[in-house]
Write a protein that holds these residues in place. Structure first.
Motif, PDB file in Angstrom:
ATOM      1  N   LYS A   1     -21.144 -55.881 -46.679  1.00 29.17           N
ATOM      2  CA  LYS A   1     -20.907 -57.294 -46.998  1.00 29.17           C
ATOM      3  C   LYS A   1     -19.620 -57.786 -46.323  1.00 29.17           C
ATOM      4  CE  LYS A   1     -21.177 -61.014 -49.715  1.00 29.17           C
ATOM      5  NZ  LYS A   1     -22.302 -61.931 -49.712  1.00 29.17           N
ATOM      6  N   ALA A   2     -18.574 -56.946 -46.338  1.00 26.95           N
ATOM      7  CA  ALA A   2     -17.270 -57.348 -45.789  1.00 26.95           C
ATOM      8  C   ALA A   2     -17.387 -57.645 -44.292  1.00 26.95           C
ATOM      9  CB  ALA A   2     -16.232 -56.262 -46.057  1.00 26.95           C
ATOM     10  N   VAL A   3     -18.164 -56.833 -43.565  1.00 33.36           N
ATOM     11  CA  VAL A   3     -18.345 -57.070 -42.128  1.00 33.36           C
ATOM     12  C   VAL A   3     -18.959 -58.444 -41.895  1.00 33.36           C
ATOM     13  CG1 VAL A   3     -19.616 -56.345 -40.068  1.00 33.36           C
ATOM     14  CG2 VAL A   3     -18.654 -54.643 -41.577  1.00 33.36           C
ATOM     15  N   GLU A   4     -19.983 -58.760 -42.699  1.00 28.64           N
ATOM     16  CA  GLU A   4     -20.664 -60.065 -42.541  1.00 28.64           C
ATOM     17  C   GLU A   4     -19.687 -61.224 -42.704  1.00 28.64           C
ATOM     18  OE1 GLU A   4     -24.557 -58.507 -44.905  1.00 28.64           O
ATOM     19  OE2 GLU A   4     -23.694 -60.415 -45.563  1.00 28.64           O
ATOM     20  N   ARG A   5     -18.674 -61.043 -43.586  1.00 32.23           N
ATOM     21  CA  ARG A   5     -17.789 -62.169 -43.917  1.00 32.23           C
ATOM     22  C   ARG A   5     -16.399 -62.066 -43.271  1.00 32.23           C
ATOM     23  NH1 ARG A   5     -19.709 -65.988 -47.466  1.00 32.23           N
ATOM     24  NH2 ARG A   5     -18.428 -67.073 -45.975  1.00 32.23           N
ATOM     25  N   HIS A   6     -16.223 -61.147 -42.315  1.00 29.20           N
ATOM     26  CA  HIS A   6     -14.933 -60.981 -41.621  1.00 29.20           C
ATOM     27  C   HIS A   6     -13.792 -60.737 -42.637  1.00 29.20           C
ATOM     28  CE1 HIS A   6     -12.318 -61.011 -38.198  1.00 29.20           C
ATOM     29  NE2 HIS A   6     -11.624 -62.047 -38.599  1.00 29.20           N
ATOM     30  N   VAL A   7     -14.090 -59.841 -43.545  1.00 23.93           N
ATOM     31  CA  VAL A   7     -13.105 -59.461 -44.574  1.00 23.93           C
ATOM     32  C   VAL A   7     -12.856 -57.968 -44.407  1.00 23.93           C
ATOM     33  CG1 VAL A   7     -12.791 -59.220 -47.087  1.00 23.93           C
ATOM     34  CG2 VAL A   7     -13.868 -61.282 -46.171  1.00 23.93           C
ATOM     35  N   TRP A   8     -11.615 -57.532 -44.594  1.00 22.00           N
ATOM     36  CA  TRP A   8     -11.313 -56.105 -44.496  1.00 22.00           C
ATOM     37  C   TRP A   8     -11.386 -55.436 -45.868  1.00 22.00           C
ATOM     38  CZ3 TRP A   8      -6.447 -55.685 -40.830  1.00 22.00           C
ATOM     39  CH2 TRP A   8      -6.875 -55.306 -39.554  1.00 22.00           C
ATOM     40  N   VAL A   9     -11.457 -54.100 -45.831  1.00 22.43           N
ATOM     41  CA  VAL A   9     -11.455 -53.320 -47.078  1.00 22.43           C
ATOM     42  C   VAL A   9     -10.438 -52.183 -46.946  1.00 22.43           C
ATOM     43  CG1 VAL A   9     -12.824 -51.865 -48.651  1.00 22.43           C
ATOM     44  CG2 VAL A   9     -13.941 -53.771 -47.447  1.00 22.43           C
ATOM     45  N   THR A  10      -9.624 -52.010 -47.981  1.00 13.61           N
ATOM     46  CA  THR A  10      -8.774 -50.811 -48.068  1.00 13.61           C
ATOM     47  C   THR A  10      -9.086 -50.103 -49.375  1.00 13.61           C
ATOM     48  OG1 THR A  10      -6.929 -51.611 -46.721  1.00 13.61           O
ATOM     49  CG2 THR A  10      -6.411 -49.938 -48.326  1.00 13.61           C
ATOM     50  N   VAL A  11      -9.194 -48.779 -49.289  1.00 17.05           N
ATOM     51  CA  VAL A  11      -9.419 -47.971 -50.487  1.00 17.05           C
ATOM     52  C   VAL A  11      -8.061 -47.528 -51.027  1.00 17.05           C
ATOM     53  CG1 VAL A  11     -10.485 -45.876 -51.400  1.00 17.05           C
ATOM     54  CG2 VAL A  11     -11.661 -47.214 -49.620  1.00 17.05           C
ATOM     55  N   ASP A  12      -7.774 -47.885 -52.277  1.00 20.12           N
ATOM     56  CA  ASP A  12      -6.510 -47.507 -52.918  1.00 20.12           C
ATOM     57  C   ASP A  12      -6.458 -45.995 -53.133  1.00 20.12           C
ATOM     58  OD1 ASP A  12      -5.752 -50.161 -53.153  1.00 20.12           O
ATOM     59  OD2 ASP A  12      -6.220 -50.312 -55.289  1.00 20.12           O
ATOM     60  N   ALA A  13      -5.233 -45.479 -53.233  1.00 17.52           N
ATOM     61  CA  ALA A  13      -5.045 -44.069 -53.593  1.00 17.52           C
ATOM     62  C   ALA A  13      -4.766 -43.998 -55.089  1.00 17.52           C
ATOM     63  CB  ALA A  13      -3.877 -43.492 -52.810  1.00 17.52           C
ATOM     64  N   GLU A  14      -5.489 -43.123 -55.783  1.00 14.79           N
ATOM     65  CA  GLU A  14      -5.299 -42.985 -57.230  1.00 14.79           C
ATOM     66  C   GLU A  14      -4.603 -41.651 -57.516  1.00 14.79           C
ATOM     67  OE1 GLU A  14      -8.652 -44.754 -59.496  1.00 14.79           O
ATOM     68  OE2 GLU A  14      -9.656 -44.772 -57.569  1.00 14.79           O
ATOM     69  N   ASP A  15      -4.786 -41.093 -58.715  1.00 12.47           N
ATOM     70  CA  ASP A  15      -4.055 -39.859 -59.004  1.00 12.47           C
ATOM     71  C   ASP A  15      -4.601 -38.706 -58.154  1.00 12.47           C
ATOM     72  OD1 ASP A  15      -5.669 -37.775 -60.662  1.00 12.47           O
ATOM     73  OD2 ASP A  15      -6.229 -39.705 -61.515  1.00 12.47           O
ATOM     74  N   HIS A  16      -3.826 -37.626 -58.056  1.00 12.71           N
ATOM     75  CA  HIS A  16      -4.125 -36.604 -57.046  1.00 12.71           C
ATOM     76  C   HIS A  16      -5.465 -35.899 -57.247  1.00 12.71           C
ATOM     77  CE1 HIS A  16      -2.821 -33.718 -60.105  1.00 12.71           C
ATOM     78  NE2 HIS A  16      -3.450 -32.812 -59.380  1.00 12.71           N
ATOM     79  N   THR A  17      -6.007 -35.956 -58.479  1.00 15.01           N
ATOM     80  CA  THR A  17      -7.288 -35.270 -58.700  1.00 15.01           C
ATOM     81  C   THR A  17      -8.424 -35.970 -57.934  1.00 15.01           C
ATOM     82  OG1 THR A  17      -7.838 -36.565 -60.677  1.00 15.01           O
ATOM     83  CG2 THR A  17      -6.588 -34.521 -61.026  1.00 15.01           C
ATOM     84  N   THR A  18      -8.169 -37.184 -57.496  1.00 10.31           N
ATOM     85  CA  THR A  18      -9.216 -37.942 -56.790  1.00 10.31           C
ATOM     86  C   THR A  18      -9.012 -37.938 -55.268  1.00 10.31           C
ATOM     87  OG1 THR A  18      -7.998 -40.047 -56.833  1.00 10.31           O
ATOM     88  CG2 THR A  18      -9.352 -39.564 -58.749  1.00 10.31           C
TER      89      THR A  18
END
Ligand code: FAD
Length: 318
Positions: A134-151
């Motif tokens: 969906k983001a590509v279609e709308r010229h929007v970027w995505v960043t994945v947040d970093a959570e606690d170290h188990t993830t």
């Protein structure tokens, strides 16, 4: 590190404290300082004003550690609408519409289902794919947040997989993690977009540096790697020392403003954000919104004793 930070982050886990604090209406100034509001309708004017001021935005629909499939699906639905709304805001605000999208969403894989048992990582990966499409279609970027170290490992695996199709997909690296420099080297050789932050969770010494000087030194090592090898480093810090180091490394590596960007959190160091923009630097503001603001707010309070004092005063003055 703020000496109160471990105690605040530990206390944040108490359900009694959570009940007491979440009774504060989100309109309370102290919450509103860091969170745009509870609904997308609250977020839109905030994002618009930031774009009008020459800043870019990355918007986080608050939520994490989802244990229910329906909640993960609801988060995906909200993000799909958010991507549409951000694209509309981007079109409505005059300004340079460059190849670098001014609007982005930030998301936590644990909100997309990563913690739903054995199938969790696959569910989150599928949801991430849906949102990137969906983001590509709308010229929007995505960043994945970093959570606690188990993830961390599951998150990096999901991002590596998705990047085969969406090479612009970014991930946050936390320099308090002892593995950060290895991760930076590993990911930067792909020419990826990486958000470098110090890290906001309570982590054991076995996996994380605990002393501020060590976290900062790790930040500088990672920054050096990213400024040499990453396609588009994102310096997510309010720390004047990290900002100065980034500017020096950018010049040493012949980068122009626009080859990298600074990032700060909504409500923090607004003057410095404006100053960097006025000097021609790219700056993106991370804006959270949603009803699940408790964990996010507690991490901000833990970072700075002055924030905690401000918050407690606001509670007792009510
Ligand atoms: P610090 O050394 O903590 O602070 C430097 C100075 O900044 C302070 O002296 C103060 O002037 C100011 N400052 C810092 N924090 C505050 C505050 N809360 N209130 C008021 N002033 C403050 N962490 C993650 O774990 N995962 C993520 O995915 C993630 N994404 C982020 C995205 C962005 C855009 C940013 C800016 C941060 C993100 N963080 C994330 C949080 C980050 O890891 C740090 O916890 C936070 O940014 C504070 O670190 P600092 O680099 O600003 O330096």
């Amino acid at each position: 590190m703020n000496p109160l930070r471990p105690a605040i982050l530990a206390a944040a886990g108490s359900s009694k404290l959570k009940d007491a604090i979440t009774r504060v209406p989100v309109t309370a100034a102290v919450v509103r300082r860091f969170v745009a509001g509870e609904a997308r309708a609250d977020l839109v004017p905030v994002a618009t004003a930031l774009l009008e001021s020459g800043r870019s935005v990355s918007v986080d629909f608050l939520g994490e550690y989802t244990t229910d499939r329906a909640q993960a699906d609801a988060a995906v639905t909200e993000y799909l609408s958010l991507i549409d709304d951000l694209a509309e805001v981007d079109h409505a605000v005059p300004g340079a519409h460059s190849e670098i999208p001014r609007v982005e969403v930030s998301l936590k894989l644990s909100a997309l289902g990563q913690s739903l048992g054995q199938d969790g990582p696959a569910i989150a990966a599928e949801n991430l794919h849906k949102l990137c499409t969906k983001a590509v279609e709308r010229h929007v970027w995505v960043t994945v947040d970093a959570e606690d170290h188990t993830t961390t490992e599951d998150t990096l695996d999901a991002v590596r997989l998705a990047r085969a199709e969406f090479p612009w997909l970014a991930v946050a690296l936390q320099t308090y993690l002892r593995q950060a420099e290895d991760n930076a080297r590993d990911l930067a050789t792909d020419g990826t977009r990486i958000r470098l932050c110090k890290g906001a969770y309570q982590e054991p010494a076995t996996v994380a540096y605990r002393r501020r000087a060590e976290v900062d030194a790790s930040y500088l090592r990672c920054l050096d790697v990213l400024m040499r090898d990453a396609w588009y480093p994102m310096i997510a810090s309010h720390d004047p020392a990290m900002i100065a180091a980034a500017l020096t490394l950018a010049s040493e590596n012949n980068h122009s403003p626009g080859d990298y960007e600074f990032q700060m959190l909504y409500g923090i160091r607004d003057d410095e954000q404006r100053r960097l923009v006025s000097e021609g630097h790219a700056l993106r503001v991370y804006i959270p919104y949603g009803t699940q603001w408790y964990g996010y707010l507690m991490r901000r309070l833990a970072e700075r004793p002055a924030n905690l004092a401000f918050f407690l005063r606001a509670l007792t003055d009510r």
